[in-house]
Design an enzyme around this catalytic site. Structure first.
Site, PDB file in Angstrom:
ATOM      1  CE1 TYR A  93       0.481   3.722   3.425  1.00  0.00           C
ATOM      2  CE2 TYR A  93       2.197   4.474   5.096  1.00  0.00           C
ATOM      3  CZ  TYR A  93       1.275   3.557   4.689  1.00  0.00           C
ATOM      4  OH  TYR A  93       1.183   2.240   5.227  1.00  0.00           O
ATOM      5  N   GLY A 100       5.415  -1.365   5.945  1.00  0.00           N
ATOM      6  CA  GLY A 100       5.261  -0.610   4.826  1.00  0.00           C
ATOM      7  C   GLY A 100       5.952   0.375   4.793  1.00  0.00           C
ATOM      8  CE  LYS A 121      -1.781   0.597   3.945  1.00  0.00           C
ATOM      9  NZ  LYS A 121      -2.481   0.462   5.282  1.00  0.00           N
ATOM     10  CD  GLU A 156       0.146  -7.513   8.083  1.00  0.00           C
ATOM     11  OE1 GLU A 156      -0.574  -6.468   8.281  1.00  0.00           O
ATOM     12  OE2 GLU A 156      -0.686  -8.471   8.085  1.00  0.00           O
ATOM     13  CG  HIS A 174      -1.413  -2.045  11.144  1.00  0.00           C
ATOM     14  ND1 HIS A 174      -1.039  -0.879  11.946  1.00  0.00           N
ATOM     15  CD2 HIS A 174      -0.870  -2.130  10.270  1.00  0.00           C
ATOM     16  CE1 HIS A 174       0.024  -0.707  11.320  1.00  0.00           C
ATOM     17  NE2 HIS A 174       0.150  -1.096  10.209  1.00  0.00           N
TER      18      HIS A 174
HETATM   19  C1  LIG Z   1      -0.765  -0.368   5.683  1.00  0.00           C
HETATM   20  C2  LIG Z   1      -0.669  -1.573   6.448  1.00  0.00           C
HETATM   21  C3  LIG Z   1       0.413  -1.992   6.609  1.00  0.00           C
HETATM   22  C4  LIG Z   1       1.475  -1.233   6.906  1.00  0.00           C
HETATM   23  O1  LIG Z   1       1.761  -0.251   7.911  1.00  0.00           O
HETATM   24  P1  LIG Z   1       2.716   0.780   7.926  1.00  0.00           P
HETATM   25  O2  LIG Z   1       2.278   1.440   9.168  1.00  0.00           O
HETATM   26  O3  LIG Z   1       2.893   1.571   6.807  1.00  0.00           O
HETATM   27  O4  LIG Z   1       3.910  -0.298   8.353  1.00  0.00           O
HETATM   28  C5  LIG Z   1       0.342  -3.324   7.401  1.00  0.00           C
HETATM   29  N1  LIG Z   1      -0.730  -4.124   7.521  1.00  0.00           N
HETATM   30  C6  LIG Z   1      -1.980  -3.552   6.923  1.00  0.00           C
HETATM   31  C7  LIG Z   1      -3.006  -4.789   7.144  1.00  0.00           C
HETATM   32  C8  LIG Z   1      -2.089  -2.267   6.552  1.00  0.00           C
HETATM   33  O5  LIG Z   1      -3.246  -1.909   6.066  1.00  0.00           O
END
Ligand SMILES: *Cc1c(COP(=O)(O)O)cnc(C)c1O
Length: 389
Positions: A357, A261, A55, A259, A183
């Site tokens: 982002y 990002g 994402k 996970e 999360h």
């Molecule tokens: C956006 C998202 C992430 C990434 O989160 P970061 O804060 O950018 O590390 C991981 N898992 C899920 C389910 C997300 O929606």
């Protein structure tokens, strides 16, 4: 043939050269920095399998770099599934983590070969009834994180007390509950929420195991790992220290995945914009750039981020200046009262830590095109491999 060489995207002459070659605005993605971020997080979280969440920056070069580094992917939409498919990523390296999916999204991910999905409510669990036997679920648990810049537990996740009933429903339908996920909120300033969530999930996992509600061997601790913008954050070793302590207390059989990002993508790209015009208004210079809040700087609105911006022009005298985006909308202002040397039309403005982002949420409002993404250092150890999207 370009001679393979390392490109330092922070070197002003390299930036100018890339703008001459690919135009402006640009997002310069440094795949070497992606590898460094990957290694740093792997070291801070040993034995945790890292699934890059696409994402923040769903770009082919970034995905390929992660896969080449031995990483895994976290997909959340049909578009992301198609990107992984197009890049010939092995589906076993991918999980699908969107808690709410259309039947077609599930079918597309299944067709690609993804087996692990996320659900957080009974309707969503039932969507997998006919796929029992071929899929396994992670149940997403919600822990409110009012301290995080982006609280990702408001919109998704079930209350901790609903986990066991949900796991029982899945078990009744013959669906394997592989484990739990959460999360803790993006750009967290400390790992306190991660640790609390992890400990509660460990207890829930044990309770579900006692009822034999599935294989229950996986804990997905999500993303949220912070990076420096204009404000410094704890470095990743320090940030993860309490998490490592908590992880060490988990039973051996529990496989932990994360996970990340932002942590992977954010520091790996800089945004480059060009001054299209300037005007003096009320005693201050206004510089109008070819990128702004509707483009790569959209993260200032959606992600509440503030990027460190600087001009690629030296000058000792600095004046309070305004940086504005190209659109005709008056909210399209990137920064006011920024101390900058006097700039001319054609000068370049560089924003750091603009990988996550930013471009991903940019629009083409007013028909100003999104920045071109240029990936540099695409092959480990080299190179000069430059590709534009
Ligand atoms: C956006 C998202 C992430 C990434 O989160 P970061 O804060 O950018 O590390 C991981 N898992 C899920 C389910 C997300 O929606």
């Amino acid at each position: 043939m370009r001679r393979p060489r390392f490109i330092d995207p922070f070197e002003p002459n390299e930036v100018r050269r890339l703008v001459r070659e690919f135009g402006s605005p640009l997002l310069i993605l440094d795949c070497e920095r992606v590898r460094l971020q990957w290694r740093a997080l792997s070291k801070a979280l040993p034995r945790v399998a890292l699934h890059y969440a696409l994402k923040p920056l769903p770009h082919p070069a970034l995905v390929q770099t992660v896969i080449a580094a031995g990483g895994f992917l976290d997909l959340a939409s049909t578009g992301e599934v198609q990107l992984a498919e197009r890049l010939a990523v092995a589906p076993e390296r991918c999980i699908h983590t969107h808690p709410i999916k259309r039947p077609q999204d599930i079918a597309n991910a299944r067709k690609f070969g993804v087996r692990t999905f996320v659900a957080d409510n009974p309707d969503e669990v039932r969507k997998f009834a006919r796929l029992a036997g071929e899929v396994r679920l992670l149940l997403r648990v919600s822990f409110r994180a009012p301290g995080a810049v982006c609280d990702l537990s408001r919109k998704f996740g079930c209350d901790p007390e609903d986990v066991l009933p949900l796991a029982r429903l899945a078990a009744d339908l013959g669906i394997d509950v592989r484990g739990l996920s959460f999360h803790a909120g993006s750009q967290a300033s400390s790992a306190t929420k991660h640790v609390e969530a992890l400990q509660l999930c460990a207890r829930l996992l044990a309770a579900a195991r006692r009822e034999k509600l599935g294989s229950l061997d996986t804990l997905d601790i999500g993303g949220g790992f912070p990076i420096d913008y204009t404000q410094r954050m704890p470095d990743i070793q320090r940030f993860c220290a309490p998490l490592r302590t908590a992880l060490a207390k988990l039973p051996r059989r529990v496989r932990v995945i994360a996970e990340p990002g932002r942590y992977i993508a954010g520091p790996a790209a800089i945004g480059v914009a060009t001054v299209m015009g300037r005007a003096r208004r009320e005693g201050h210079w206004w510089y109008y750039l070819d990128d702004g809040l509707y483009g790569s700087y959209s993260g200032q609105l959606f992600d509440h981020a503030r990027y460190p911006v600087e001009a690629l022009r030296s000058g000792t005298e600095r004046l309070p200046s305004v940086l504005a985006g190209p659109t005709c909308d008056s909210i399209d202002v990137i920064a006011e009262n920024l101390m900058l040397p006097a700039l001319k039309v054609g000068d370049l403005i560089v924003g750091r830590a603009m990988g996550a982002y930013t471009w991903a949420s940019a629009s083409e409002f007013n028909f100003f095109p999104k920045a071109t993404v240029v990936a540099v250092n695409t092959h480990p150890g080299d190179t000069g491999g430059v590709t534009a999207l």
